[in-house]
Design a protein around this motif. Sequence first.
Motif, PDB file in Angstrom:
ATOM      1  N   ARG A 151       0.574  -1.334   0.025  1.00  0.00           N
ATOM      2  CA  ARG A 151       0.151   0.081  -0.210  1.00  0.00           C
ATOM      3  C   ARG A 151       1.149   1.302  -0.080  1.00  0.00           C
ATOM      4  O   ARG A 151       1.938   1.321   0.619  1.00  0.00           O
ATOM      5  CB  ARG A 151      -0.876  -0.241   1.121  1.00  0.00           C
ATOM      6  N   GLY A 152       0.617   2.353  -0.788  1.00  0.00           N
ATOM      7  CA  GLY A 152       1.240   3.589  -1.001  1.00  0.00           C
ATOM      8  C   GLY A 152       0.853   4.349   0.093  1.00  0.00           C
ATOM      9  O   GLY A 152      -0.104   4.122   1.086  1.00  0.00           O
ATOM     10  N   PRO A 153       1.602   5.485   0.378  1.00  0.00           N
ATOM     11  CA  PRO A 153       1.479   6.509   1.421  1.00  0.00           C
ATOM     12  C   PRO A 153       0.107   7.146   1.079  1.00  0.00           C
ATOM     13  O   PRO A 153      -0.325   7.335   0.182  1.00  0.00           O
ATOM     14  CB  PRO A 153       2.548   7.369   1.024  1.00  0.00           C
ATOM     15  N   GLU A 154      -0.538   7.559   2.374  1.00  0.00           N
ATOM     16  CA  GLU A 154      -1.778   7.988   2.106  1.00  0.00           C
ATOM     17  C   GLU A 154      -1.715   9.537   1.616  1.00  0.00           C
ATOM     18  O   GLU A 154      -0.746  10.256   2.353  1.00  0.00           O
ATOM     19  CB  GLU A 154      -2.782   8.128   3.550  1.00  0.00           C
ATOM     20  N   GLY A 155      -2.431  10.199   0.862  1.00  0.00           N
ATOM     21  CA  GLY A 155      -2.578  11.366   0.534  1.00  0.00           C
ATOM     22  C   GLY A 155      -2.936  12.493   1.677  1.00  0.00           C
ATOM     23  O   GLY A 155      -3.584  12.259   2.559  1.00  0.00           O
ATOM     24  N   PRO A 156      -2.878  13.711   1.288  1.00  0.00           N
ATOM     25  CA  PRO A 156      -3.210  14.775   1.893  1.00  0.00           C
ATOM     26  C   PRO A 156      -4.910  14.882   2.127  1.00  0.00           C
ATOM     27  O   PRO A 156      -5.728  14.635   1.131  1.00  0.00           O
ATOM     28  CB  PRO A 156      -2.764  16.275   1.462  1.00  0.00           C
ATOM     29  N   ALA A 157      -5.323  15.641   3.340  1.00  0.00           N
ATOM     30  CA  ALA A 157      -6.746  15.442   3.602  1.00  0.00           C
ATOM     31  C   ALA A 157      -7.293  16.760   2.569  1.00  0.00           C
ATOM     32  O   ALA A 157      -6.695  17.670   2.384  1.00  0.00           O
ATOM     33  CB  ALA A 157      -7.238  15.959   4.897  1.00  0.00           C
ATOM     34  N   GLY A 158      -8.599  16.353   2.014  1.00  0.00           N
ATOM     35  CA  GLY A 158      -9.096  17.405   1.124  1.00  0.00           C
ATOM     36  C   GLY A 158      -9.757  18.517   2.146  1.00  0.00           C
ATOM     37  O   GLY A 158      -9.994  18.474   3.229  1.00  0.00           O
ATOM     38  N   PRO A 159     -10.187  19.716   1.237  1.00  0.00           N
ATOM     39  CA  PRO A 159     -10.996  20.604   1.827  1.00  0.00           C
ATOM     40  C   PRO A 159     -12.444  20.216   2.298  1.00  0.00           C
ATOM     41  O   PRO A 159     -12.889  19.311   1.983  1.00  0.00           O
ATOM     42  CB  PRO A 159     -11.108  21.693   0.951  1.00  0.00           C
ATOM     43  N   ALA A 160     -12.718  20.668   3.536  1.00  0.00           N
ATOM     44  CA  ALA A 160     -14.098  20.330   4.169  1.00  0.00           C
ATOM     45  C   ALA A 160     -15.197  20.748   3.217  1.00  0.00           C
ATOM     46  O   ALA A 160     -15.270  21.630   2.540  1.00  0.00           O
ATOM     47  CB  ALA A 160     -14.249  21.088   5.366  1.00  0.00           C
ATOM     48  N   GLY A 161     -16.052  19.767   3.019  1.00  0.00           N
ATOM     49  CA  GLY A 161     -17.389  20.007   2.306  1.00  0.00           C
ATOM     50  C   GLY A 161     -18.416  20.778   2.971  1.00  0.00           C
ATOM     51  O   GLY A 161     -18.970  21.675   2.795  1.00  0.00           O
TER      52      GLY A 161
END
Length: 81
Positions: free
Chosen positions: A71-81
């Motif tokens: 499994r690859g590294p987790e990406g950054p969190a996206g903006p709140a909806g």
Amino acid sequence: MTRPTLSYANVMSTVAVFIAQGGTSYAPQRNSVGSRELKRNAVSSSKVKDRSLKAADLAPSVLNSARRGPRGPEGPAGPAG
């Protein structure tokens, strides 16, 4: 009353009528083309309808059976909806 004699023209016209009525009609059965009638490599991917083949229709060597990688590294969190 005399009975009419059969002539060559009468016989041939009768035979022609029977041939025209039913001797030339032919309807193939559904799904009548099988693997025996096809030449090797005659069916390419462009001739196959999309999503019509299943894994059971293919040879085991054709399917990719490689193991899944790490499994690859987790990406950054996206903006709140």
